[in-house]
Design a protein around this motif. Structure first.
Motif, PDB file in Angstrom:
ATOM      1  N   LYS A 159      36.902  43.838  32.259  1.00 44.03           N
ATOM      2  CA  LYS A 159      35.682  43.511  31.521  1.00 44.03           C
ATOM      3  C   LYS A 159      34.510  43.297  32.482  1.00 44.03           C
ATOM      4  CE  LYS A 159      37.420  43.587  27.394  1.00 44.03           C
ATOM      5  NZ  LYS A 159      36.983  44.609  26.401  1.00 44.03           N
ATOM      6  N   LEU A 160      34.762  42.580  33.573  1.00 44.91           N
ATOM      7  CA  LEU A 160      33.696  42.317  34.529  1.00 44.91           C
ATOM      8  C   LEU A 160      33.242  43.602  35.216  1.00 44.91           C
ATOM      9  CD1 LEU A 160      34.926  38.984  36.152  1.00 44.91           C
ATOM     10  CD2 LEU A 160      33.067  39.281  34.523  1.00 44.91           C
ATOM     11  N   HIS A 161      34.200  44.486  35.504  1.00 47.33           N
ATOM     12  CA  HIS A 161      33.859  45.767  36.124  1.00 47.33           C
ATOM     13  C   HIS A 161      33.019  46.606  35.177  1.00 47.33           C
ATOM     14  CE1 HIS A 161      34.164  49.402  38.535  1.00 47.33           C
ATOM     15  NE2 HIS A 161      34.536  50.050  37.450  1.00 47.33           N
ATOM     16  N   HIS A 162      33.362  46.578  33.895  1.00 45.16           N
ATOM     17  CA  HIS A 162      32.612  47.339  32.894  1.00 45.16           C
ATOM     18  C   HIS A 162      31.170  46.841  32.836  1.00 45.16           C
ATOM     19  CE1 HIS A 162      31.497  49.433  29.236  1.00 45.16           C
ATOM     20  NE2 HIS A 162      31.150  48.275  28.679  1.00 45.16           N
ATOM     21  N   MET A 163      30.971  45.555  32.897  1.00 44.35           N
ATOM     22  CA  MET A 163      29.613  45.004  32.867  1.00 44.35           C
ATOM     23  C   MET A 163      28.863  45.375  34.138  1.00 44.35           C
ATOM     24  SD  MET A 163      29.938  41.301  31.018  1.00 44.35           S
ATOM     25  CE  MET A 163      31.143  40.622  32.136  1.00 44.35           C
ATOM     26  N   HIS A 172      28.522  40.518  42.238  1.00 48.69           N
ATOM     27  CA  HIS A 172      29.051  39.186  42.562  1.00 48.69           C
ATOM     28  C   HIS A 172      28.718  38.205  41.440  1.00 48.69           C
ATOM     29  CE1 HIS A 172      28.555  41.309  46.421  1.00 48.69           C
ATOM     30  NE2 HIS A 172      29.621  40.632  46.824  1.00 48.69           N
ATOM     31  N   LYS A 173      29.309  38.453  40.286  1.00 47.23           N
ATOM     32  CA  LYS A 173      29.001  37.650  39.098  1.00 47.23           C
ATOM     33  C   LYS A 173      29.515  36.210  39.202  1.00 47.23           C
ATOM     34  CE  LYS A 173      28.672  41.338  35.658  1.00 47.23           C
ATOM     35  NZ  LYS A 173      28.574  42.474  36.594  1.00 47.23           N
ATOM     36  N   ASN A 174      30.467  35.990  40.066  1.00 51.65           N
ATOM     37  CA  ASN A 174      31.049  34.647  40.166  1.00 51.65           C
ATOM     38  C   ASN A 174      30.382  33.790  41.247  1.00 51.65           C
ATOM     39  OD1 ASN A 174      31.996  36.130  42.315  1.00 51.65           O
ATOM     40  ND2 ASN A 174      33.996  35.118  42.356  1.00 51.65           N
ATOM     41  N   GLU A 175      29.242  34.238  41.744  1.00 51.50           N
ATOM     42  CA  GLU A 175      28.523  33.481  42.770  1.00 51.50           C
ATOM     43  C   GLU A 175      27.240  32.896  42.195  1.00 51.50           C
ATOM     44  OE1 GLU A 175      27.841  35.724  46.304  1.00 51.50           O
ATOM     45  OE2 GLU A 175      29.942  36.343  46.511  1.00 51.50           O
ATOM     46  N   ASN A 176      26.790  31.816  42.807  1.00 49.88           N
ATOM     47  CA  ASN A 176      25.508  31.216  42.454  1.00 49.88           C
ATOM     48  C   ASN A 176      24.473  31.670  43.484  1.00 49.88           C
ATOM     49  OD1 ASN A 176      26.318  29.636  40.171  1.00 49.88           O
ATOM     50  ND2 ASN A 176      27.431  28.329  41.595  1.00 49.88           N
ATOM     51  N   HIS A 177      23.605  32.564  43.076  1.00 49.86           N
ATOM     52  CA  HIS A 177      22.674  33.200  43.998  1.00 49.86           C
ATOM     53  C   HIS A 177      21.399  32.374  44.165  1.00 49.86           C
ATOM     54  CE1 HIS A 177      25.365  36.594  43.457  1.00 49.86           C
ATOM     55  NE2 HIS A 177      25.163  36.522  42.152  1.00 49.86           N
ATOM     56  N   LYS A 178      20.919  32.329  45.398  1.00 47.09           N
ATOM     57  CA  LYS A 178      19.668  31.629  45.697  1.00 47.09           C
ATOM     58  C   LYS A 178      18.565  32.648  45.993  1.00 47.09           C
ATOM     59  CE  LYS A 178      21.881  27.473  47.558  1.00 47.09           C
ATOM     60  NZ  LYS A 178      22.016  26.572  48.727  1.00 47.09           N
ATOM     61  N   GLU A 195      34.696  32.317  35.910  1.00 44.11           N
ATOM     62  CA  GLU A 195      34.437  33.697  36.304  1.00 44.11           C
ATOM     63  C   GLU A 195      32.959  33.948  36.582  1.00 44.11           C
ATOM     64  OE1 GLU A 195      36.470  36.160  37.036  1.00 44.11           O
ATOM     65  OE2 GLU A 195      38.217  34.896  36.664  1.00 44.11           O
ATOM     66  N   LEU A 196      32.098  33.178  35.951  1.00 50.99           N
ATOM     67  CA  LEU A 196      30.659  33.370  36.140  1.00 50.99           C
ATOM     68  C   LEU A 196      30.062  32.383  37.136  1.00 50.99           C
ATOM     69  CD1 LEU A 196      29.566  34.204  32.484  1.00 50.99           C
ATOM     70  CD2 LEU A 196      30.067  35.765  34.371  1.00 50.99           C
ATOM     71  N   GLY A 197      30.936  31.671  37.857  1.00 48.78           N
ATOM     72  CA  GLY A 197      30.474  30.872  38.985  1.00 48.78           C
ATOM     73  C   GLY A 197      29.971  29.481  38.675  1.00 48.78           C
ATOM     74  N   PHE A 198      30.311  28.962  37.482  1.00 44.82           N
ATOM     75  CA  PHE A 198      29.895  27.600  37.154  1.00 44.82           C
ATOM     76  C   PHE A 198      30.930  26.604  37.689  1.00 44.82           C
ATOM     77  CE2 PHE A 198      26.186  28.065  34.446  1.00 44.82           C
ATOM     78  CZ  PHE A 198      26.236  29.430  34.127  1.00 44.82           C
ATOM     79  N   SER A 199      30.444  25.545  38.282  1.00 52.24           N
ATOM     80  CA  SER A 199      31.352  24.567  38.895  1.00 52.24           C
ATOM     81  C   SER A 199      32.101  23.759  37.840  1.00 52.24           C
ATOM     82  CB  SER A 199      30.580  23.618  39.808  1.00 52.24           C
ATOM     83  OG  SER A 199      29.554  22.937  39.082  1.00 52.24           O
TER      84      SER A 199
END
Length: 341
Positions: free
Chosen positions: A222-226, A248-254, A310-314
Motif C-alpha cells: 500500500k505504501l509503495h502504491h502511494m 520516506h513516509k515514516n520520517e518526520n521531515h524538517k 507507519e507514518l512516523g508519528f511517535s
C-alpha cells in the motif's frame, strides 16, 4: 457456531487479570471483564473509592447495575465501544468482545470524569431524589473529587485501544486453541504426546510468523502504491524534496533538511515551497500525511496505532489529534463512515 463461546474456556483468566490490572494502571481507568451474560469473570481493577461505596449502597447500587446493563446492550447493538455518563455523570465505557459475529463478553471500563464539559454524551440512567442515598453521596464528596479526570480525546483513544487489543487477544486464543485441537486429533493416533505438542508449538509459531509477514507485505504494498503517485513540481528545484518525502513516509521531515536536499537556503526554500503549494511547509506535510492515512484507512484493516507508526508519528494519540485537526473526525470514525458508503 453451534455452542456459545465462553471466555473462561478460551483464555487463561489468571493471566488476563494481570493484563487487566496493568492496563488499568496505564490508562488510569477502572476495568472489569464480564461474560456474554454480564457476569464478571475477573475482579475489578482500580475501582474508585467513590464507586466502591456507591455500589455497596442498597439504593444507589441499583442504578449502577442499570447503567452497566444498558451500556453493555448499547455496545453490542453498535458493535463498537460505547461511551456514556452514569447517574453521577461519571464516564463509563462498554467495550464488546465479538468473535466471528458472536458476542462473548465485554470490557467495562471508566470511572473517570471529563476535563471539559461535553453535551453529546448520553446519561443513560437518571436517579430520582432519595434522602438517605443523597446523604450517602454528600458524605462521599472527597471521594468524588478524587476521581481521575481525562480529556475526551484521551478517553476515546483508550477505548479504541482496549477494543482492538482485547478482541485481538481473544481471537488469537481461539485460533491457537483450534490449531492445538486439530493437531492433537491428527497426531494422537500414532505419535507420542510430547512429540505432538512440540509439533503443535512449532506449527503455531510458523503460522504467527507467516501472518506477520503477510501483514507487513500488505502494508509495504500500500505504501509503495502511494509512493508511485509521484508529484511533479512546477519549480524543478523543489523536486528532490517531494521525491524524498514520498520515499520516506515514516520520517518526520524538517524544512532545513529539505532545503539542504534542494541545495538552497531554508528561507528561500520556504518561500518557493509556499509559492508551489499555497501552504507553509509545516502545514503541507501533516496534511499530506493525513491523505496517506485516509488511503490506508480506506483500503486496509490496519489498526490505528499501526498506521500512526507507519507514518512516523511517535504516539497514536498525536496522530489521532492531527487527523482530527484536518478532517474534523477521528480516524476510527472516518473508516466507519467510509465503509458505510
Amino acid at each position: 457456531m453451534s455452542a456459545h463461546l465462553k471466555l473462561d474456556t478460551i483464555i487463561d483468566l489468571e493471566k488476563w487479570q494481570k493484563l487487566q490490572d496493568s492496563l488499568s494502571l496505564v490508562t488510569n481507568m477502572a476495568i472489569i471483564t464480564t461474560d456474554y451474560k454480564g457476569v464478571p469473570v475477573t475482579k475489578h481493577s482500580k475501582c474508585q473509592s467513590f464507586c466502591q461505596a456507591v455500589r455497596k449502597d442498597d439504593v444507589l447500587s441499583q442504578y449502577c447495575q442499570k447503567c452497566d446493563a444498558r451500556g453493555g446492550l448499547e455496545a453490542v447493538r453498535l458493535n463498537k465501544p460505547y461511551l456514556y455518563l452514569c447517574h453521577f455523570n461519571i464516564i463509563d465505557i462498554a467495550i464488546p468482545i465479538i468473535v466471528s459475529n458472536q458476542y462473548i463478553g465485554a470490557i467495562m471500563a471508566g470511572q473517570v470524569k471529563l476535563k471539559e464539559p461535553l453535551l453529546e454524551l448520553e446519561q443513560i440512567v437518571t436517579r430520582p431524589p432519595h434522602a438517605a442515598a443523597d446523604q450517602t453521596v454528600q458524605d462521599l464528596t472527597d471521594d468524588y473529587a478524587a476521581i481521575p479526570e481525562l480529556s475526551y480525546e484521551e478517553i476515546t483513544t483508550i477505548s479504541e485501544m482496549l477494543y482492538h487489543l482485547c478482541n485481538y487477544i481473544v481471537e488469537e486464543a481461539i485460533h491457537k486453541n483450534a490449531t492445538i485441537d486439530m493437531y492433537k486429533q491428527a497426531l494422537a493416533v500414532d505419535k507420542p504426546l510430547a512429540g505432538s505438542l512440540s509439533l503443535i508449538d512449532q506449527s503455531f509459531r510458523q503460522m504467527e510468523t507467516l501472518k506477520k509477514e503477510l501483514e507487513n507485505t500488505l502494508i509495504d504494498s500500500k505504501l509503495h502504491h502511494m509512493t508511485s503517485q509521484r508529484r511533479i513540481a512546477k519549480h524543478s528545484m523543489l523536486q528532490p524534496a517531494f521525491d524524498y518525502i514520498d520515499a520516506h513516509k515514516n520520517e518526520n521531515h524538517k524544512l532545513e533538511e529539505m532545503a539542504s536536499i534542494c541545495h538552497v537556503s531554508p528561507s528561500y526554500f520556504s518561500r518557493m515551497f509556499k509559492k508551489e503549494t499555497g501552504e507553509n511547509f509545516s502545514i503541507f506535510l501533516p496534511r499530506l500525511k493525513m491523505e496517506w492515512a485516509k488511503q490506508l484507512l480506506e483500503t486496509t484493516d490496519m489498526p490505528i496505532a499501526a498506521i500512526s507508526n507507519e507514518l512516523g508519528f511517535s504516539e497514536p494519540s498525536y496522530f489521532i489529534k492531527t487527523f482530527k485537526r484536518f478532517e474534523r473526525i477521528t480516524p476510527a470514525v472516518y473508516r466507519e463512515v467510509y465503509q458505510e458508503k
